[in-house]
Structures are given as structure tokens and as C-alpha cells.
Design a protein around this motif. Structure first.
Motif, PDB file in Angstrom:
ATOM      1  N   LEU A  95       0.835  -1.207   0.000  1.00  0.00           N
ATOM      2  CA  LEU A  95       0.000   0.000   0.000  1.00  0.00           C
ATOM      3  C   LEU A  95       0.867   1.252   0.000  1.00  0.00           C
ATOM      4  CD1 LEU A  95      -2.977   0.798   0.014  1.00  0.00           C
ATOM      5  CD2 LEU A  95      -2.879   0.902   2.506  1.00  0.00           C
ATOM      6  N   SER A  99       1.478   4.670  -2.772  1.00  0.00           N
ATOM      7  CA  SER A  99       1.572   6.074  -2.372  1.00  0.00           C
ATOM      8  C   SER A  99       2.859   6.706  -2.889  1.00  0.00           C
ATOM      9  CB  SER A  99       1.505   6.181  -0.841  1.00  0.00           C
ATOM     10  OG  SER A  99       1.692   7.514  -0.421  1.00  0.00           O
ATOM     11  N   GLY A 153      -3.997  16.434  -1.310  1.00  0.00           N
ATOM     12  CA  GLY A 153      -4.667  15.194  -0.926  1.00  0.00           C
ATOM     13  C   GLY A 153      -3.685  14.113  -0.533  1.00  0.00           C
ATOM     14  N   LEU A 154      -2.598  13.956  -1.302  1.00  0.00           N
ATOM     15  CA  LEU A 154      -1.604  12.944  -0.981  1.00  0.00           C
ATOM     16  C   LEU A 154      -0.867  13.260   0.314  1.00  0.00           C
ATOM     17  CD1 LEU A 154      -0.034  12.070  -4.448  1.00  0.00           C
ATOM     18  CD2 LEU A 154      -1.376  10.577  -2.975  1.00  0.00           C
ATOM     19  N   VAL A 156      -2.125  14.850   2.898  1.00  0.00           N
ATOM     20  CA  VAL A 156      -3.056  14.515   3.981  1.00  0.00           C
ATOM     21  C   VAL A 156      -3.108  13.004   4.194  1.00  0.00           C
ATOM     22  CG1 VAL A 156      -5.482  14.532   4.676  1.00  0.00           C
ATOM     23  CG2 VAL A 156      -4.444  16.600   3.714  1.00  0.00           C
ATOM     24  N   LEU A 157      -3.185  12.238   3.106  1.00  0.00           N
ATOM     25  CA  LEU A 157      -3.221  10.780   3.221  1.00  0.00           C
ATOM     26  C   LEU A 157      -1.939  10.249   3.865  1.00  0.00           C
ATOM     27  CD1 LEU A 157      -4.795   9.642  -0.182  1.00  0.00           C
ATOM     28  CD2 LEU A 157      -5.801   9.439   2.096  1.00  0.00           C
ATOM     29  N   HIS A 158      -0.821  10.857   3.522  1.00  0.00           N
ATOM     30  CA  HIS A 158       0.462  10.438   4.084  1.00  0.00           C
ATOM     31  C   HIS A 158       0.474  10.654   5.603  1.00  0.00           C
ATOM     32  CE1 HIS A 158       4.688   9.407   3.877  1.00  0.00           C
ATOM     33  NE2 HIS A 158       4.995  10.473   4.597  1.00  0.00           N
ATOM     34  N   VAL A 160      -2.153  10.907   7.576  1.00  0.00           N
ATOM     35  CA  VAL A 160      -3.132   9.991   8.173  1.00  0.00           C
ATOM     36  C   VAL A 160      -2.534   8.590   8.310  1.00  0.00           C
ATOM     37  CG1 VAL A 160      -5.330   8.805   7.783  1.00  0.00           C
ATOM     38  CG2 VAL A 160      -5.164  11.276   7.420  1.00  0.00           C
ATOM     39  N   ALA A 161      -1.810   8.141   7.274  1.00  0.00           N
ATOM     40  CA  ALA A 161      -1.201   6.807   7.314  1.00  0.00           C
ATOM     41  C   ALA A 161      -0.195   6.706   8.456  1.00  0.00           C
ATOM     42  CB  ALA A 161      -0.533   6.500   5.979  1.00  0.00           C
ATOM     43  N   TYR A 165      -0.653   4.010  11.479  1.00  0.00           N
ATOM     44  CA  TYR A 165       0.384   3.019  11.769  1.00  0.00           C
ATOM     45  C   TYR A 165       0.881   3.152  13.207  1.00  0.00           C
ATOM     46  CZ  TYR A 165       1.229   0.706   7.307  1.00  0.00           C
ATOM     47  OH  TYR A 165       1.114  -0.097   6.191  1.00  0.00           O
TER      48      TYR A 165
END
Length: 223
Positions: A95, A99, A153-154, A156-158, A160-161, A165
Motif C-alpha cells: 500500500l 503512495s 490530498g496525498l 493529507v493521506l500520508h 493519516v497513514a 500506523y
């Protein structure tokens, strides 16, 4: 648990310099005005870093090489089901690999369109004169509207990940990118991280910077 050098120093330096540069790009692009001079400089820096990463993905430490995190759909499904082998989480997980590739592609598209963008005020890319007016308009529209949102967006996703974790899987991804080491339940190959590889990385970075300098100068040369 086995302590293993996963991220070599060049990869870690790249990671943090890219993060700072992208943050600076977002801020300066939002502020506009005289800050656009710094926006352009940071864009050139990001392009040099991306060129470095493309080369380092071929010759860098084991876990920094693209070959170490090229996964098929089956590997991704097994990872999502919690059935992946342990070594698939040593470096970039299936996953996480998605990214990484998405971020590299979108950042390359962003800086590439920036080179041929024109805000019709005071700032324009160095390669504008080599493309048609229609191409400049399309590139500018993508750069200012679509690309910027994709990067946000990426990012923010980074973030959040990283939080997920840390809280759910009890894995400190940030610490590994600072120290370079992970403690893993199974032994895996370590990334080569010596003075020689670091000097090699420096030479690749300088060469990448020279390519970007040449591109910028190419747009400024008059015939």
C-alpha cells in the motif's frame, strides 16, 4: 527482533528535503506576489530531488530501489487481508508503494507543468517559449487547479497513514526515516549505507541539479 538498516542516509535526506520543499511550495504558491520567486526556486529544487530519486531508485540501497517495492495486485490484496509475508513490511509495504509511486508521478507532473506555466502577471516558467499558447494555458490550469489539489490530498493521506500506523499497528514510521533502522521479527537484507554509497548519492544529486540548471538556462538563452 532483528535491527536492520532499511533506509540509507541519502534516502532519508531526500525524504525530508522533499517534504520541506513541498511544504514551501504550497505556502509560497498560496501567498503569491513576491513569494513566487521562491516558489520557482523551490520548484527547481523539487525537480532536482525527483531526478535524484529516479536514479537512486535504480542504484541506491536495497530497500530504496524500485525493484524492492514493485508489487502485483495479488500482493496488495494479501497485504490488505493481513496475509503478507513479513518482509513486505520491511521497506515500503504494497500500500505504501502505491503512495510512493503516486507521489513521484504527481510531483513530476506538477513541476513539469510549472516549467511551461504562465500566470499572466509576472511569473512564467522558463520553458514557456518552447510550447504553444494552448499548451501553456492547459499546463497552467492543471498546475494551479488540479495538481495542487492532488498534492494536498496525498500529503493529507500520508499524514493519516503515519498516525494510523502509530496508533493501530504500533509502528513508528517517522522514527525509521530518521534513524534508518527498523527492528523486524525476521532477518531481511540490509541496505548498503557506507561512505562510498553516500558519495555516490552526492554525485547523483549534483548531476541532477546540473540538469535542472541546464533546463532553466535553456529557456533564458537568446538566439
Amino acid at each position: 527482533m532483528h535491527p536492520v538498516r532499511i533506509w540509507d542516509l541519502p534516502t532519508r535526506v531526500f525524504h525530508w528535503l522533499l517534504a520541506l520543499s513541498v511544504f514551501g511550495l504550497i505556502v509560497t504558491g498560496t501567498l503569491g506576489g513576491s513569494w513566487m520567486n521562491w516558489h520557482m526556486r523551490l520548484g527547481y529544487a523539487v525537480l532536482a530531488l525527483l531526478l535524484f530519486r529516479l536514479v537512486w531508485g535504480l542504484i541506491g540501497g536495497h530497500w530504496s530501489r524500485f525493484a524492492s517495492f514493485l508489487y502485483g495486485p495479488g500482493a496488495l490484496l494479501r497485504y490488505l487481508r493481513g496475509q503478507s509475508p513479513a518482509d513486505h513490511s520491511a521497506g515500503h509495504s504494497p500500500l505504501g508503494a502505491l503512495s510512493v509511486f503516486a507521489l513521484l508521478f504527481i510531483l513530476l507532473a506538477q513541476v513539469g507543468t510549472g516549467l511551461i506555466s504562465d500566470d499572466e502577471i509576472a511569473t512564467f516558467g522558463p520553458l514557456v517559449r518552447f510550447v504553444s499558447g494552448e499548451t501553456v494555458v492547459a499546463a497552467t490550469g492543471y498546475h494551479k487547479e488540479v495538481g495542487k489539489l492532488l498534492i494536498l490530498g496525498l500529503v493529507v493521506l500520508h499524514i493519516v497513514a503515519i498516525v494510523v500506523y502509530r496508533l493501530v499497528k504500533r509502528q513508528a514510521l517517522t522514527r525509521a526515516m530518521l534513524t534508518g533502522d527498523k527492528h523486524l521479527p525476521v532477518p531481511v537484507p540490509a541496505s548498503r549505507d557506507t561512505l562510498g554509497t553516500r558519495l555516490l548519492a552526492l554525485s547523483v544529486l549534483l548531476a541532477s541539479g546540473a540538469v535542472v540548471w541546464w533546463l532553466v538556462r535553456l529557456g533564458q538563452v537568446t538566439y
